[in-house]
Design a protein around this motif. Structure first.
Motif, short mmCIF file in Angstrom:
data_model
loop_
_atom_site.label_atom_id
_atom_site.label_comp_id
_atom_site.label_asym_id
_atom_site.label_seq_id
_atom_site.Cartn_x
_atom_site.Cartn_y
_atom_site.Cartn_z
N HIS A 188 0.67 -1.26 0.01
CA HIS A 188 0.15 0.07 -0.14
C HIS A 188 0.81 1.34 -0.16
CE1 HIS A 188 -3.48 -2.54 0.57
NE2 HIS A 188 -3.12 -2.91 1.62
N GLU A 189 2.18 1.15 -0.11
CA GLU A 189 3.14 2.33 -0.04
C GLU A 189 3.15 2.95 -1.43
OE1 GLU A 189 4.87 3.31 2.53
OE2 GLU A 189 5.06 1.90 3.94
N ASN A 190 3.62 4.07 -1.54
CA ASN A 190 4.00 4.71 -2.66
C ASN A 190 5.38 4.48 -3.23
OD1 ASN A 190 1.43 6.26 -2.64
ND2 ASN A 190 2.44 8.07 -1.72
N PHE A 191 5.55 4.17 -4.26
CA PHE A 191 6.67 3.84 -5.17
C PHE A 191 7.17 4.76 -5.97
CE2 PHE A 191 5.34 -0.24 -3.64
CZ PHE A 191 6.47 -0.94 -3.43
N ILE A 192 8.69 4.90 -6.00
CA ILE A 192 9.44 5.59 -6.98
C ILE A 192 10.33 4.60 -7.64
CG2 ILE A 192 11.00 7.43 -7.07
CD1 ILE A 192 10.35 7.97 -4.10
N LEU A 193 10.01 4.72 -9.00
CA LEU A 193 10.70 3.61 -9.83
C LEU A 193 11.02 4.38 -11.26
CD1 LEU A 193 8.37 0.63 -9.77
CD2 LEU A 193 10.45 0.88 -8.44
N PRO A 194 11.99 3.85 -12.07
CA PRO A 194 12.48 4.15 -13.24
C PRO A 194 11.12 4.19 -14.25
CG PRO A 194 13.94 2.55 -12.47
CD PRO A 194 12.93 2.48 -11.53
N PRO A 195 11.07 5.23 -15.36
CA PRO A 195 9.96 5.01 -16.22
C PRO A 195 10.00 3.76 -17.01
CG PRO A 195 11.48 6.67 -16.90
CD PRO A 195 11.96 6.05 -15.60
N GLN A 196 9.06 3.22 -17.64
CA GLN A 196 9.18 2.00 -18.54
C GLN A 196 9.94 2.41 -19.63
OE1 GLN A 196 5.36 0.60 -19.68
NE2 GLN A 196 5.96 -1.41 -20.42
N SER A 197 9.96 3.48 -20.18
CA SER A 197 10.54 3.88 -21.59
C SER A 197 12.42 3.78 -21.25
CB SER A 197 10.29 5.41 -21.90
OG SER A 197 10.76 6.32 -20.82
N SER A 198 12.60 3.94 -20.16
CA SER A 198 14.11 3.81 -20.07
C SER A 198 14.84 2.57 -20.26
CB SER A 198 14.49 4.56 -18.46
OG SER A 198 14.01 3.54 -17.48
N SER A 199 13.95 1.47 -19.69
CA SER A 199 14.42 0.19 -19.81
C SER A 199 13.41 -1.01 -19.66
CB SER A 199 15.64 -0.15 -18.96
OG SER A 199 16.10 -1.41 -19.05
N SER A 200 12.77 -1.40 -20.81
CA SER A 200 11.51 -2.26 -20.60
C SER A 200 11.61 -3.51 -19.85
CB SER A 200 10.81 -2.32 -22.07
OG SER A 200 11.71 -3.11 -22.82
N THR A 201 12.92 -4.32 -20.04
CA THR A 201 13.01 -5.36 -19.47
C THR A 201 13.14 -5.17 -18.09
OG1 THR A 201 14.11 -6.29 -21.52
CG2 THR A 201 14.42 -7.42 -19.57
N TYR A 202 14.03 -3.94 -17.59
CA TYR A 202 14.31 -3.94 -16.15
C TYR A 202 13.01 -3.42 -15.28
CZ TYR A 202 16.59 -1.58 -12.10
OH TYR A 202 16.92 -1.26 -11.03
#
Length: 300
Positions: A188-202
């Motif tokens: 239920h926490e808020n996440f900070i992640l890389p955008p999908q466009s930067s590396s789809s597999t990752y």
């Protein structure tokens, strides 16, 4: 005026004795005298005052002695540097890397590079994972570190090591190593992640880690840069999933809980152009063979 004549001139100027100079220069004394006379004729000046007992530099000779010494020293330096550049022991290597590499492999690699090849200079650029291959093909960098490898006939690649992911939390967060059980605790926490466009597999790998715990992360902020994500986590703007290597260089007020039990691992590979004949690159690749990336120890 020939360089050889200048060498003969400096030999005589050092000894102020033609016989002694001829012995050190491995040239017969009459031949040495002729070389000095030819040099004087070419310059139109007298370089030595001679009599039966003494040899002394003239003012013109004293000036030429200083300048010729400097010139021949520069020539010798040019010769040595040319040989070093030819062998790859001197020059520049342009390295593109993700942010995490500066927390893990880059510092020890550069230390080893300096130890073995002190005249090679590394130019570092933090490059997004999805741009590394483009930067290589555009000759913007010579070698890259990358999380994802795509088959490419123009590039060589080698996996250096694999590492675990970590749950990254603010320092004040209630979850720690002792009470952590699974990611279900933070669904239920808020996440900070890389955008999908930067590396789809990752990106897909990060999502699959969450899906295994039956939740989709609520992504409130996105960033391509690890340092930015860490700073946002530090300020309680969300939590993140990152390679564990960030732990070893971060001085921010965050904590890392290594996810040892999950099957997903992120890898770091080195990639370079297969037609690159830069000898400096070959020396750099030699350095990567000296390092045990998985255990972070140098091989003997």
């Amino acid at each position: 005026m020939e360089f050889r004549q200048l060498e003969y001139f400096l030999g005589v100027a050092s000894e102020l004795h033609f016989s002694k100079a001829s012995e050190k220069l491995f040239i017969a004394q009459p031949a040495l005298s002729r070389q000095i006379q030819q040099l004087e004729q070419n310059l139109g000046v007298l370089l030595f005052e001679r009599d039966k007992r003494n040899v002394k530099l003239t003012p013109a000779g004293e000036y030429l002695c200083v300048e010729a010494s400097r010139l021949l020293s520069q020539l010798n330096n040019i010769k040595q540097r040319t040989q070093l550049i030819h062998s790859g022991e001197e020059g520049d290597i342009r390295i593109g890397h993700p942010g995490s590499a500066i927390y893990s492999v880059i510092p020890p690699l550069l230390s080893s590079l300096k130890l073995h090849f002190p005249n090679i200079k590394a130019n570092l650029s933090e490059v997004l994972d999805n741009y590394i291959l483009t930067a290589l093909k555009n000759h913007e960098i010579d070698v890259g570190f990358i999380r994802e490898i795509y088959p490419d006939k123009y590039l060589n690649a080698k996996v250096l090591y694999k590492e675990s992911f970590a749950l990254v939390l603010p320092e004040s967060h209630s979850i720690n190593d002792d009470n952590f059980e699974s990611l279900a605790q933070v669904k239920h926490e808020n996440f900070i992640l890389p955008p999908q466009s930067s590396s789809s597999t990752y990106y897909d790998m990060l999502l699959s880690i969450c899906w295994r715990e039956n939740f989709i992360p609520n992504i409130v902020h996105e960033s391509n840069y690890g340092a930015t994500i860490l700073r946002l986590v530090e300020h309680n703007l969300g939590i993140s999933l990152m390679p564990i290597s960030y732990k070893f260089g971060s001085a921010m007020r965050v904590k890392f809980i290594e996810l040892k039990k999950i099957p997903e691992k992120t890898q770091l590979s080195i990639v370079w152009r297969n037609d690159d004949n830069n000898p400096v690159l070959q020396k750099f690749l030699q350095i990567t063979e000296l390092f045990d990336f998985q255990n972070a120890n140098y091989r003997s």
